[in-house]
Design a protein around this motif. Structure first.
Motif, short mmCIF file in Angstrom:
data_model
loop_
_atom_site.label_atom_id
_atom_site.label_comp_id
_atom_site.label_asym_id
_atom_site.label_seq_id
_atom_site.Cartn_x
_atom_site.Cartn_y
_atom_site.Cartn_z
N GLN A 391 0.83 -1.21 0.00
CA GLN A 391 0.00 0.00 0.00
C GLN A 391 0.86 1.26 0.00
O GLN A 391 0.53 2.25 -0.67
CB GLN A 391 -0.91 -0.02 1.23
N VAL A 392 1.99 1.21 0.72
CA VAL A 392 2.85 2.39 0.80
C VAL A 392 4.12 2.22 -0.06
O VAL A 392 5.07 2.98 0.06
CB VAL A 392 3.25 2.68 2.26
N ARG A 393 4.13 1.18 -0.90
CA ARG A 393 5.21 0.93 -1.85
C ARG A 393 6.59 0.80 -1.17
O ARG A 393 7.56 1.43 -1.55
CB ARG A 393 5.25 2.04 -2.90
N GLN A 471 16.40 0.66 10.95
CA GLN A 471 15.67 1.72 11.64
C GLN A 471 15.02 2.69 10.65
O GLN A 471 13.85 3.08 10.83
CB GLN A 471 16.64 2.48 12.55
N ASP A 472 15.74 3.08 9.60
CA ASP A 472 15.19 4.00 8.60
C ASP A 472 13.95 3.42 7.93
O ASP A 472 12.96 4.13 7.67
CB ASP A 472 16.24 4.33 7.54
N PHE A 473 14.00 2.10 7.64
CA PHE A 473 12.86 1.46 6.99
C PHE A 473 11.62 1.54 7.87
O PHE A 473 10.52 1.89 7.41
CB PHE A 473 13.20 0.00 6.67
N LEU A 474 11.77 1.20 9.15
CA LEU A 474 10.61 1.21 10.05
C LEU A 474 10.09 2.63 10.27
O LEU A 474 8.87 2.84 10.36
CB LEU A 474 10.99 0.56 11.38
N LEU A 475 11.00 3.62 10.32
CA LEU A 475 10.55 5.01 10.47
C LEU A 475 9.79 5.47 9.24
O LEU A 475 8.74 6.13 9.33
CB LEU A 475 11.77 5.91 10.73
N GLU A 476 10.33 5.10 8.07
CA GLU A 476 9.65 5.50 6.83
C GLU A 476 8.28 4.84 6.73
O GLU A 476 7.29 5.47 6.31
CB GLU A 476 10.50 5.13 5.62
N LEU A 477 8.20 3.57 7.11
CA LEU A 477 6.93 2.86 7.09
C LEU A 477 5.93 3.55 8.02
O LEU A 477 4.75 3.74 7.65
CB LEU A 477 7.14 1.41 7.53
N SER A 478 6.37 3.95 9.20
CA SER A 478 5.47 4.61 10.16
C SER A 478 4.92 5.91 9.59
O SER A 478 3.71 6.19 9.69
CB SER A 478 6.22 4.88 11.47
N VAL A 479 5.82 6.69 8.98
CA VAL A 479 5.39 7.97 8.43
C VAL A 479 4.40 7.77 7.30
O VAL A 479 3.34 8.44 7.22
CB VAL A 479 6.62 8.78 7.96
N ALA A 482 1.03 6.60 8.53
CA ALA A 482 0.32 7.69 9.20
C ALA A 482 -0.30 8.64 8.18
O ALA A 482 -1.46 9.05 8.32
CB ALA A 482 1.29 8.44 10.11
N ARG A 483 0.48 9.03 7.16
CA ARG A 483 -0.05 9.94 6.13
C ARG A 483 -1.16 9.28 5.33
O ARG A 483 -2.14 9.93 4.94
CB ARG A 483 1.07 10.38 5.21
N SER A 484 -0.99 7.99 5.07
CA SER A 484 -2.03 7.28 4.32
C SER A 484 -3.34 7.29 5.10
O SER A 484 -4.41 7.52 4.56
CB SER A 484 -1.59 5.84 4.05
N GLY A 485 -3.25 7.10 6.40
CA GLY A 485 -4.44 7.13 7.24
C GLY A 485 -5.06 8.50 7.30
O GLY A 485 -6.27 8.66 7.27
N SER A 486 -4.23 9.57 7.30
CA SER A 486 -4.74 10.94 7.34
C SER A 486 -5.50 11.27 6.08
O SER A 486 -6.54 11.93 6.10
CB SER A 486 -3.57 11.91 7.54
#
Length: 492
Positions: A391-393, A471-479, A482-486
Motif C-alpha cells: 500500500q505504501v510501496r 531503523q530508517d525502513f521502520l521510520l519511513e513505514l510509520s510515516v 500515518a499519512r495514508s491514514g490521514s
C-alpha cells in the motif's frame, strides 16, 4: 665400607661447570639430544646434596673437587644471620697439568635455590643429564655414560673421564632403582624419538597421571590433576625455567600439539576410549587451540588430517559423528551414531574433516529447532503486513516471502520469536499455533503481528537488528502509514 653412586662419562668437564653459576658448554652444541641449557644445574645439585648431608666428590679427569661449607655471619645493623657458604677444595692435577691444592669460595650460600631444589633426586638428575650431554658431544651418543653403585675403595679418578660420587642413602638408592623412569635413555632408548608414549609404569608412585619428559629426561608428573592419562609424553621443545619446571598451560599445550600430530594408531586409542568408556582422561582437558591444525596446508598438516580421519573411521565406522552433549538426540533421530567427546576435541576434529554435528546437521537442527509449514495465523499475519507494505510501496520490488513455523527442541533459557533467512520468514509456533484467523484478521494478536512485521522488514531490507537501514525502513513505514491514514480521513 661406605657405598657411593658413581655417575661417569667420557670427557673431562672443566671444574667451572661445577663451581661457577651460568657456565654450561652443553648449550653451545648443535647435536640432537643435548639437554643442558642454563648452566646452574650442577651448582644447585651440589647445594641440594649438602643440604641433605651428602658431600659429593667430583673428579674432572685427574683433578679432585670436594665440596663443603664454611660459616658466615651477615648483618645489616639491625640484625645478624648465620649462613653456610659453599666452598670447594681442589686436589690433584688439572687439565693444564697444574697441581692444585687450594680451597675456593663458590660465592653463594647453602640456602640458595632451596625453595625449588628440594629433592635429592633433582640433583642426581642434573648430574646424569650433564654426563649424557658430554657423551653425546664427545662421541654422538650416550654410550659413554656409566652409572653404578660402588664401594669407597673405588672413589678415584679416571683419566679423560668425569666422575661424580654421591654417598649412598635411601634417597640415592631409590633414584638408582628408578633410573629408567627418570631417563628414557636407560630403559627404552627407542622412545627417545617419540613424542607420545604408551603407558608403561613410568610413574614413581601408584598414580597413573601423565609423565612428562623433555628430550628423554623426566620433568614431572602432572600432579595438579588426579585424572589418569592415556599416554605419557616426551617433548623436545617444552619451555622450562631454571628450576626445571614448566607451567600447567605449557605442558598441556605441548602435549596437545603432540597429540595433534600423532600417528593413526595413537589416535585410534583416543577414539576407542571415547567409544567404549565413560571414564574421563587427562587428554580431554586439551583445548582446541593446541589440537587444531596449523592451517599452513603443508604436507605435515595433510598427513595429520588423513590420520585423524582414518583413525576415527577405523574405530567408530562411517555412520559415527563426534559430538558434544547437545546434539546426540538429533543425530540419533537422523540415523547417526553419536560419539560423545569434550567440545575442544570436537572442534579440533571438525577442522581435520571428521564428521561432527556441524557437517551433518542443518543450522536449524544444530539450534534445536523443528521446522513446520506455516500455521493459518502465521500466514495471515505476514499477508497483512505485506499488504500494508504494498500500500505504501515499501516492498523494494520483492515478492512476498515464504512463511514457515518452528518449534524449539532445546530450551536455552530464552525464547526466539522469529527470524529471517534466505528469503524465508520463520515464526515461532507458540505465537501462531491457534486458528484465530477464522474469526478474521482483527483476532490476530499484536505480538504475532509485531514479529511478522519485524521479520518481513528484515526480508525487505536484508539488514540486521539495530542497523541504521533497518531503523530508517521502520521510520519511513510509520510515516507513510500515518499519512495514508490521514488522507483517508480527509477524503471521508
Amino acid at each position: 665400607m661406605s657405598a657411593y653412586l658413581k655417575i661417569e662419562n667420557i670427557g673431562v668437564c672443566p671444574p667451572e661447570g661445577f663451581t661457577v653459576l651460568g657456565v654450561s658448554l652443553a648449550d653451545t652444541s648443535s647435536r640432537e639430544g643435548v639437554i643442558g641449557t642454563f648452566g646452574s644445574g650442577s651448582k644447585h645439585g651440589v647445594a641440594v646434596l649438602l643440604r641433605n648431608e651428602l658431600n659429593p666428590v667430583v673428579f674432572a679427569g685427574t683433578l679432585k673437587l670436594e665440596f663443603g661449607t664454611k660459616p658466615q655471619t651477615v648483618g645489616d645493623g639491625l640484625a645478624e644471620k648465620q649462613f653456610a657458604r659453599l666452598v670447594v677444595r681442589y686436589g690433584g692435577v688439572d687439565a693444564n697439568g697444574v697441581n692444585r691444592s687450594s680451597t675456593e669460595d663458590l660465592g653463594f650460600v647453602l640456602d640458595y635455590g632451596k625453595q625449588d631444589w628440594n629433592e635429592v633426586s633433582l640433583a642426581l638428575r642434573e648430574f646424569v643429564s650433564n654426563a649424557i650431554d658430554r657423551s653425546i658431544r664427545e662421541r654422538g651418543d650416550w654410550s659413554g655414560v656409566k652409572i653404578e653403585i660402588v664401594d669407597e675403595a673405588q672413589v678415584r679418578a679416571k683419566r679423560d673421564h668425569t666422575r661424580v660420587f654421591v654417598p649412598l642413602n635411601a634417597d640415592v638408592l631409590q633414584f638408582y632403582n628408578d633410573l629408567g623412569k627418570w631417563f628414557l635413555h636407560f630403559s627404552e632408548p627407542e622412545s627417545l624419538s617419540k613424542a607420545i608414549l604408551p603407558k608403561r609404569n613410568r610413574n614413581l608412585g601408584d598414580r597413573k597421571a601423565a609423565v612428562i619428559y623433555r628430550r628423554g629426561v623426566r620433568v614431572r608428573e602432572f600432579e595438579s590433576s588426579d585424572t589418569e592419562s592415556l599416554f605419557d609424553y616426551n617433548l623436545d621443545d617444552l619451555t622450562i625455567d631454571e628450576a626445571r619446571k614448566a607451567s600447567d598451560w605449557d605442558v598441556r599445550h605441548h602435549c596437545g600439539r603432540a597429540l595433534a600430530g600423532a600417528e593413526k594408531s595413537t589416535l585410534a586409542i583416543l577414539f576407542n576410549h571415547l567409544l567404549n568408556s565413560d571414564k574421563p582422561v587427562w587428554e580431554f582437558s586439551f583445548d582446541t587451540y593446541s589440537l587444531q591444525p596449523s592451517y599452513r596446508d603443508n604436507e605435515a598438516d595433510q598427513l595429520r588430517q588423513k590420520n585423524w580421519q582414518e583413525a576415527f573411521l577405523q574405530v567408530a565406522g562411517d555412520d559415527a559423528v563426534l559430538t558434544g552433549e547437545g546434539s546426540a538426540d538429533q543425530l540419533e533421530r537422523k540415523g547417526y551414531k553419536p560419539v560423545k567427546a569434550p567440545e575442544g576435541l570436537v572442534n579440533a576434529a571438525s577442522r581435520y574433516g571428521l564428521q561432527t554435528p556441524a557437517s551433518v546437521l542443518s543450522v536449524d537442527e544444530l539450534s534445536g529447532r523443528d521446522i513446520t509449514e506455516a500455521s493459518p495465523d502465521a500466514q495471515a499475519a505476514v499477508d497483512l503486513v505485506w499488504e500494508l507494505l504494498q500500500q505504501v510501496r515499501l516492498t523494494n520490488g520483492k515478492e512476498k516471502p515464504v512463511v514457515k513455523c518452528f518449534s524449539s527442541i532445546l530450551d536455552g533459557g530464552t525464547m526466539l520469536n522469529g527470524y529471517y533467512r534466505q528469503g524465508e520468514v520463520f515464526i515461532n509456533a507458540d505465537l501462531a499455533g491457534s486458528a484465530s484467523v477464522v474469526a478474521g484478521r482483527d483476532a490476530l494478536s499484536n505480538r504475532l503481528l509485531k514479529v511478522a512485521l519485524e521479520e518481513v522488514a528484515h526480508f525487505v531490507t536484508e539488514a540486521t537488528d539495530n542497523s541504521r537501514d533497518f531503523q530508517d525502513f521502520l521510520l519511513e513505514l510509520s510515516v507513510k502509514l500515518a499519512r495514508s491514514g490521514s488522507r483517508k480521513e480527509v477524503a471521508a
